[in-house]
Design an enzyme around this catalytic site. Structure first.
Site, PDB file in Angstrom:
ATOM      1  CD  GLU A 116     -15.630  13.445 -12.824  1.00  0.00           C
ATOM      2  OE1 GLU A 116     -14.646  12.751 -12.492  1.00  0.00           O
ATOM      3  OE2 GLU A 116     -15.995  13.591 -13.998  1.00  0.00           O
ATOM      4  CG  HIS A 139     -15.550  19.421 -11.989  1.00  0.00           C
ATOM      5  ND1 HIS A 139     -14.611  19.830 -12.901  1.00  0.00           N
ATOM      6  CD2 HIS A 139     -16.474  18.716 -12.692  1.00  0.00           C
ATOM      7  CE1 HIS A 139     -14.961  19.393 -14.103  1.00  0.00           C
ATOM      8  NE2 HIS A 139     -16.089  18.723 -14.009  1.00  0.00           N
ATOM      9  CG  HIS A 141     -18.538  21.670 -17.091  1.00  0.00           C
ATOM     10  ND1 HIS A 141     -19.604  20.853 -17.426  1.00  0.00           N
ATOM     11  CD2 HIS A 141     -17.657  20.877 -16.436  1.00  0.00           C
ATOM     12  CE1 HIS A 141     -19.368  19.612 -16.990  1.00  0.00           C
ATOM     13  NE2 HIS A 141     -18.205  19.612 -16.372  1.00  0.00           N
ATOM     14  CD  GLU A 169      -9.567  40.192  -9.715  1.00  0.00           C
ATOM     15  OE1 GLU A 169     -10.447  40.091 -10.581  1.00  0.00           O
ATOM     16  OE2 GLU A 169      -9.789  40.163  -8.505  1.00  0.00           O
ATOM     17  CG  HIS A 210     -14.366  17.897 -18.368  1.00  0.00           C
ATOM     18  ND1 HIS A 210     -14.542  16.551 -18.201  1.00  0.00           N
ATOM     19  CD2 HIS A 210     -15.252  18.485 -17.520  1.00  0.00           C
ATOM     20  CE1 HIS A 210     -15.505  16.330 -17.316  1.00  0.00           C
ATOM     21  NE2 HIS A 210     -15.934  17.488 -16.888  1.00  0.00           N
TER      22      HIS A 210
HETATM   23  O1  2HA Z   1     -20.802  15.436 -12.747  1.00  0.00           O
HETATM   24  O2  2HA Z   1     -19.134  17.498 -14.434  1.00  0.00           O
HETATM   25  O3  2HA Z   1     -17.196  15.759 -14.825  1.00  0.00           O
HETATM   26  C1  2HA Z   1     -20.776  15.914 -14.032  1.00  0.00           C
HETATM   27  C2  2HA Z   1     -19.436  16.331 -14.415  1.00  0.00           C
HETATM   28  C3  2HA Z   1     -18.476  15.285 -14.756  1.00  0.00           C
HETATM   29 ZN    ZN Z   2     -17.332  17.937 -15.460  1.00  0.00          ZN
END
Ligand code: 2HA
Ligand code: ZN
Length: 271
Positions: A116, A139, A141, A169, A210
């Site tokens: 990414e 990033h 999840h 908040e 995602h």
């Molecule tokens: O690197 O989260 O979006 C693994 C991820 C891809």
């Molecule tokens: Zn990801």
């Protein structure tokens, strides 16, 4: 030369990835972080003239030429960063023409930066234009944020408004709201460009079904942004199927924003 394994930025990356893993946000190789470092500080730990390998990035980021980042590795697990930072992390410098990454340290098994990287570097470039102190792109999840993607409309105004309603908040922590991208193929320059476009306006961007991107001045601040969205999403998922008897009203959110003197997205309220 000081010991790179004791550098504060390596320590911070170890602590942050371990924390995110233990919260269940970064299963397997899920998630990635890039952190813009100070050249002088890195120079205390590494010989900046010694490039281990040059790795093409597949895109061009001229505004980041010469900038140094510590970045999680592709296919690497957040779970493992703490015990083997030199294999799971890398320190890269963007080449003069903005097209390559010069590896200064890490990815010791011959690996490379996260798939990414386009979204990360394009987001850094976009955020630095809005906030010259921005250092981190993260990033992840997070579970409830992701769950909410399946049952809530993916409209920026409605999504942000619901999150703001979930914890007092929220409007103070992310008054600029949350940008939302539709489901897109990850790891591509296109999702990178779309993320960076949103980053001109938002420090938080949902990648539908995602995960989430966050940007901030420090790892702590960026983690805190995502953590606050995740907490709000958790409250939403715990209550969405139940009759709603109470809520934080829009006029209460105005009171909060004014009291804490934050510049908020007035157009995301229904006044
Ligand atoms: O690197 O989260 O979006 C693994 C991820 C891809
Ligand atoms: Zn990801």
């Amino acid at each position: 030369m000081k010991d790179i394994l004791k550098a504060p930025f390596v320590e911070e990356m170890k602590k942050t990835t371990a924390n995110m893993y233990r919260l269940g946000w970064d299963e397997r190789n899920g998630g990635n972080i890039s952190y813009l470092l100070d050249e002088r500080e890195v120079g205390e730990y590494l010989d900046l003239k010694r490039v281990i390998r040059t790795i093409p990035t597949g895109f061009c980021a001229p505004s980041l030429a010469g900038k140094i980042f510590i970045v999680t590795g592709t296919g690497k697990y957040f779970k493992n960063v703490e015990k083997d930072p030199e294999n799971n992390l890398g320190i890269i410098r963007i080449s003069k023409d903005g097209k390559d990454a010069e590896l200064l340290w890490g990815y010791s098994d011959g690996g490379k930066f996260t798939s990414e990287l386009p979204a990360h570097l394009m987001s850094h470039a976009a955020r630095l234009k809005v906030d010259p102190e921005n250092r981190v792109v993260m990033h992840s999840h997070p579970t409830y944020t992701l769950a909410m993607n399946y049952v809530h409309e993916l409209d920026e105004k409605k999504f942000t408004h619901t999150l703001w309603e979930m914890c007092t908040e929220c409007i103070v922590v992310f008054p600029d709201g949350v940008g939302v991208l539709p489901w897109m193929l990850c790891g591509t320059n296109s999702i990178g460009e779309a993320t960076a476009e949103k980053m001109k306006e938002f420090r938080l961007v949902i990648w539908a079904m995602h995960g989430i991107y966050g940007a901030g001045k420090t790892l702590d601040e960026t983690f805190g942004l995502i953590e606050t969205v995740e907490k709000a999403a958790q409250i939403y998922m715990l209550t969405a199927h139940l009759p709603r008897l109470n809520t934080i009203k829009d006029e209460d959110m105005v009171k909060l924003a004014e009291f804490f003197k934050v510049k908020y997205r007035k157009d995301f309220l229904n006044l």
